[in-house]
Every structure is written in C-alpha cells, then in structure tokens.
Design a protein around this motif. Structure first.
Motif, short mmCIF file in Angstrom:
data_model
loop_
_atom_site.label_atom_id
_atom_site.label_comp_id
_atom_site.label_asym_id
_atom_site.label_seq_id
_atom_site.Cartn_x
_atom_site.Cartn_y
_atom_site.Cartn_z
N SER A 139 -27.39 -4.61 8.33
CA SER A 139 -27.74 -4.46 6.93
C SER A 139 -27.36 -3.09 6.42
O SER A 139 -27.16 -2.15 7.20
N ALA A 170 -19.67 -3.79 0.47
CA ALA A 170 -20.77 -3.23 1.26
C ALA A 170 -20.21 -2.26 2.29
O ALA A 170 -19.33 -2.60 3.07
N LEU A 224 -27.90 -11.19 0.02
CA LEU A 224 -27.93 -9.96 -0.78
C LEU A 224 -29.07 -10.00 -1.77
O LEU A 224 -29.47 -11.08 -2.25
N MET A 276 -26.60 -3.05 -4.44
CA MET A 276 -27.08 -4.24 -3.76
C MET A 276 -27.51 -3.87 -2.34
O MET A 276 -27.11 -2.82 -1.81
N ALA A 281 -27.31 -5.64 1.39
CA ALA A 281 -26.59 -6.73 2.05
C ALA A 281 -27.03 -6.85 3.50
O ALA A 281 -27.15 -5.85 4.20
#
Length: 383
Positions: free
Chosen positions: A56, A289, A307, A374, A376
C-alpha cells in the motif's frame, strides 16, 4: 484480654496493603501481557492473511491524458460557447471562427472545378476536330500524289516530243519554232513535276503536324473521363480542402470531459495550432501510485487494486488493476538529476510510479479530478 499493640496493627495493615498492590500489579501485568500477546497474534494473523499479500501507499495521485484544443485554421473568434469547469461531450461546439474567407475560397474552388470539367470537354471535342483535320490532310496528300502522277506523265510526253524533234531538226523536218515550243513544253512539264513533288512533301508535312496535334491532345484525355481527369481531380481536391477548412472554422470537442484553462476570448485572432483550452476526460482518469522500490518484488501487471480518495472518504472504494510501471523513478527524470558520486552519499529510498486503470462505471458514478490524492492497496498475491 490484653489490648493489641498499635504499632503491630499498623504493620499488619501495611503488609496487607502491599500484598494487595502487588496482586493488582501482577494482575495488571498479566492483563497487559495477555493483551500484547493477543495483539501479536492478531497482527501475525493479519500479516499472514492480509499484510503479506498486499502493498500500500498514500503517495498516489489522479492523472489523465488531457486533450489540447487547437484550431486547424487561423481566423478571428466570433463566439466562445464554453467556460471553465463546463462539462462537454465529444463533438460539442467550443469556438466559432469568422468563416468569410473560407466561404470565398470554397466558391473559388467550385469555380475551378467547373472550369476543369469544361476544359476536359473542350479537349475531347478538339480531338474529334483534329481527327477530321487529319483525314482532310490525308485526302490532300492523295490529291497531291495524283497531281504528281499527272505531272510525271506530262513530263514524259514532253521529253519524248523534245527528243524526237531534236533528232529531226538537223534534216530540216522540224522547224525552229516547233523545236522551241517542244523545249518550252519540256521545261514547263519539268517545273510542274517539281511543283507536284513539293506539293506531296507539303501535304505530308501538314498531315504529320495534324497527326501530332491529335496525338498530343489524345494523350491528355486518353484513359480518362470528366471525373478521372488529372486536372479535374486536382480541382476536386482543392474543393474538398476548401470545404474542410470551412468546417474547421467551427472548433469542436475531440473528447468528452471538463473544460480547463480556457484562454481564448471573443474577438481574438488566433493562428493555426494556437492552444485555446484543455479538456480533461474525467471518466477516463487513471492513478499513478508511487511505491517504494522494496515493495515491488512481487508486483505484476494485472493485479487488482483497491483505492480510496479523500474526496469521498474511506467509506467509498474504487477498484482497478495495474496496467504498467514507469521506465524510471521520478528523480531520474528530474530537470536536474541527483548526483550520488560524492563521499557523503546517503541512500534515499526511491519510489517508482505504477499506473493503475480504474473501473469506468465507478468513475461515472463518482467522478475524480486530476491531481487528487489517493490511497492504493495492491493485492500482490494475485497472479
């Protein structure tokens, strides 16, 4: 009964209190130990079931392949039909340019096409006329040959008459006048013969010239029609270009999206290729990302991604898949790349951009904007 010593009673109370505190401390330590052990077990179970299967990052941002709107022709802007933040569909009118010059050019191209078609018709008619001339010149050449034959016969007769009179003249059988007349007739017949020969040469030259003109004219129209003639095709191409330029005075949206950075105003004269505005396709955005290099060991194309966005909160999830990885880290493509050839070099963990494609249906339901952050999570256990 003897009374208890107050000091002894006080000591007993202190011992009892210490024992209680130790018992409570031991109980608290046991609880803490059990809690820590439980936390370790929970973390171990989570890492085994989830943590070891995912990577992540919160260093992720929304991006899009924006469309730059530029005119294909130059002209003065007479109308701007959109504003910043406006949603447009593909084909919507964005800007109108003055089309006066384009309409004049179209009329000129139409006239040129009509002229080319008429010239082809004239060339076809000229071929028929030239063919008739060739036939006429051939007939004249035949008449000249007939005249040559007659002149040859007259010359032969005059030659015979002159020769016969020359032979009779010494004996006095032919007078001097007759000999002179025969000589004159011979000279006249010879001149007529030379003239007939010249006439044949002239008639042949005229016929050859007419044949050459016919061949040249046929070469222009041979194998073509009023539609396929090169001059007609060139004029048709200029007409198509003029029509296209007229259509291009209306600038339309190449894609669907949101208008951004509009810089054009009514009355402004713009040139071909000048940037007018940007269109951001909000239903076709993606996420870049940035993962640490140590997280990429098991990353593969096609792995699923979950996400979340600060715009909608952690309760709303977007889903996508990994579609690619950048060819280098962000620092390697910087304007001034880092130089690590010094003695005081310190290792800095690098991040590599990973491209994530989002579900279009989710984007239509909850649009995102370029540049939003965001979080992810990639399931690296999926193959």
């Amino acid at each position: 009964m003897a009374e208890a010593d107050p000091g002894v009673l006080e000591g007993l109370e202190l011992d009892t209190a210490d024992a209680g505190r130790k018992a409570r401390r031991n109980k608290l330590l046991s609880i803490i130990g059990i809690a820590v052990l439980a936390a370790l077990l929970i973390y171990g179970a989570w890492y085994f079931l989830v943590g070891s299967r995912t990577i992540s990052t919160d260093n992720a941002y929304v991006g899009a392949d924006t469309a730059s709107v530029t005119p294909m022709v130059s002209g003065q802007v007479i109308e701007v039909a959109v504003a910043d933040t406006q949603v447009v569909r593909k084909g919507d009118v964005l800007v109108r340019l003055d089309d006066s010059e384009a309409r004049i050019a179209l009329a000129q191209a139409e006239a040129d096409l009509a002229k080319a078609r008429r010239q082809f018709g004239q060339a076809a008619a000229t071929s028929s006329a030239l063919a008739a001339q060739v036939q006429a010149r051939s007939a004249e050449e035949g008449r000249a040959r007939a005249q040559l034959s007659a002149a040859q016969a007259e010359f032969a007769k005059a030659s015979v008459d002159l020769e016969r009179r020359r032979k009779l003249a010494p004996g006095g059988a032919v007078s001097g006048d007759e000999l002179s007349s025969a000589t004159s007739a011979y000279a006249a017949a010879r001149a007529n013969l030379d003239l007939a020969r010249a006439g044949i040469s002239q008639a042949g030259a005229i016929r050859n010239a007419a044949s050459g003109e016919l061949a040249a004219n046929n070469a222009l129209i041979s194998g073509t029609t009023a539609v396929s003639s090169p001059d007609v095709l060139a004029a048709q191409a200029r007409l198509d270009l003029a029509r296209l330029n007229l259509e291009r005075t209306v600038v339309r949206a190449p894609i669907a999206g949101v208008i951004t950075r509009r810089s054009v105003q009514t009355g402004q004269r713009v040139g071909s290729g000048a940037p007018l505005m940007l269109i951001v396709p909000v239903e076709q955005v993606y996420v870049d990302a940035n993962f640490k290099e140590a997280q990429l060991r098991r990353l593969k194309i096609g792995q699923p991604v979950t996400l979340t966005s600060d715009l909608y909160g952690s309760g709303v999830e977007f889903h996508g898949k990994v579609v690619g990885m950048s060819g280098g880290t962000g620092s390697s493509f910087a304007l001034i790349p880092a130089q690590n050839a010094t003695g005081n070099w310190i290792k800095v963990v690098q991040r590599l951009p990973v491209r994530v494609a989002l579900d279009p249906r989710e984007l239509r339901a909850r649009p995102l904007r370029v540049g939003l952050s965001m979080e992810a999570v990639i399931d690296v256990s999926a193959q």
